[in-house]
Design a protein around this motif. Structure first.
Motif, PDB file in Angstrom:
ATOM      1  N   TRP A   7      -5.331  16.625   8.753  1.00  0.00           N
ATOM      2  CA  TRP A   7      -5.291  15.220   9.420  1.00  0.00           C
ATOM      3  C   TRP A   7      -4.008  14.663   9.217  1.00  0.00           C
ATOM      4  O   TRP A   7      -4.001  13.368   9.235  1.00  0.00           O
ATOM      5  N   SER A   8      -2.895  15.299   8.412  1.00  0.00           N
ATOM      6  CA  SER A   8      -1.956  14.352   7.823  1.00  0.00           C
ATOM      7  C   SER A   8      -1.176  13.592   8.898  1.00  0.00           C
ATOM      8  O   SER A   8      -0.625  12.436   8.708  1.00  0.00           O
ATOM      9  N   LYS A   9      -1.075  14.133   9.942  1.00  0.00           N
ATOM     10  CA  LYS A   9      -0.381  13.181  11.305  1.00  0.00           C
ATOM     11  C   LYS A   9      -1.266  12.168  11.348  1.00  0.00           C
ATOM     12  O   LYS A   9      -0.500  10.832  11.592  1.00  0.00           O
ATOM     13  N   GLU A  10      -2.477  12.152  11.672  1.00  0.00           N
ATOM     14  CA  GLU A  10      -3.400  10.946  11.978  1.00  0.00           C
ATOM     15  C   GLU A  10      -3.671  10.015  10.726  1.00  0.00           C
ATOM     16  O   GLU A  10      -3.245   8.714  11.134  1.00  0.00           O
ATOM     17  N   ILE A  11      -3.436  10.534   9.528  1.00  0.00           N
ATOM     18  CA  ILE A  11      -3.427   9.658   8.539  1.00  0.00           C
ATOM     19  C   ILE A  11      -2.136   8.938   8.416  1.00  0.00           C
ATOM     20  O   ILE A  11      -2.201   7.550   8.303  1.00  0.00           O
ATOM     21  N   ASN A  13       0.005   7.944  10.508  1.00  0.00           N
ATOM     22  CA  ASN A  13       0.017   7.017  11.845  1.00  0.00           C
ATOM     23  C   ASN A  13      -0.839   5.876  11.569  1.00  0.00           C
ATOM     24  O   ASN A  13      -0.493   4.754  12.083  1.00  0.00           O
ATOM     25  N   ALA A  14      -2.005   6.079  11.003  1.00  0.00           N
ATOM     26  CA  ALA A  14      -2.807   5.109  10.523  1.00  0.00           C
ATOM     27  C   ALA A  14      -2.151   4.152   9.742  1.00  0.00           C
ATOM     28  O   ALA A  14      -2.147   2.827   9.946  1.00  0.00           O
ATOM     29  N   GLY A  18      -1.134   0.647  11.950  1.00  0.00           N
ATOM     30  CA  GLY A  18      -2.359  -0.354  11.414  1.00  0.00           C
ATOM     31  C   GLY A  18      -3.436  -0.618  12.244  1.00  0.00           C
ATOM     32  O   GLY A  18      -4.210  -1.286  12.240  1.00  0.00           O
ATOM     33  N   TYR A  19      -3.600   0.163  13.291  1.00  0.00           N
ATOM     34  CA  TYR A  19      -4.683  -0.012  14.239  1.00  0.00           C
ATOM     35  C   TYR A  19      -5.727   0.712  13.679  1.00  0.00           C
ATOM     36  O   TYR A  19      -5.590   1.922  13.370  1.00  0.00           O
ATOM     37  N   THR A  20      -6.934   0.341  13.831  1.00  0.00           N
ATOM     38  CA  THR A  20      -8.292   0.950  13.534  1.00  0.00           C
ATOM     39  C   THR A  20      -9.143   0.660  14.755  1.00  0.00           C
ATOM     40  O   THR A  20      -9.192  -0.023  15.461  1.00  0.00           O
TER      41      THR A  20
END
Length: 56
Positions: A7-11, A13-14, A18-20
């Motif tokens: 999940w490194s790409k998604e982490i 990007n978070a 800063g969107y959740t």
């Protein structure tokens, strides 16, 4: 460590954007709790109105 690699790409990007989806998850949790305590309610429209009123 495997989870981070998967999940490194998604982490990253978070942190970058800063969107959740925390607000949506909160509403879903409130609706699930209301469903649990409203077990056996026969009038669906009243139940629906409680959900809409609660999520304002």
């Amino acid at each position: 460590m495997t989870a981070f690699r998967n999940w490194s790409k998604e982490i990253l990007n978070a942190f970058k954007y800063g969107y959740t989806n925390g607000c949506t998850e909160g509403f879903n949790n409130k609706i699930k709790v209301l469903k649990r305590i409203s077990y056996g309610v026969r009038n669906f429209m009243r139940f629906r109105n409680r959900i809409l009123h609660m999520c304002r």
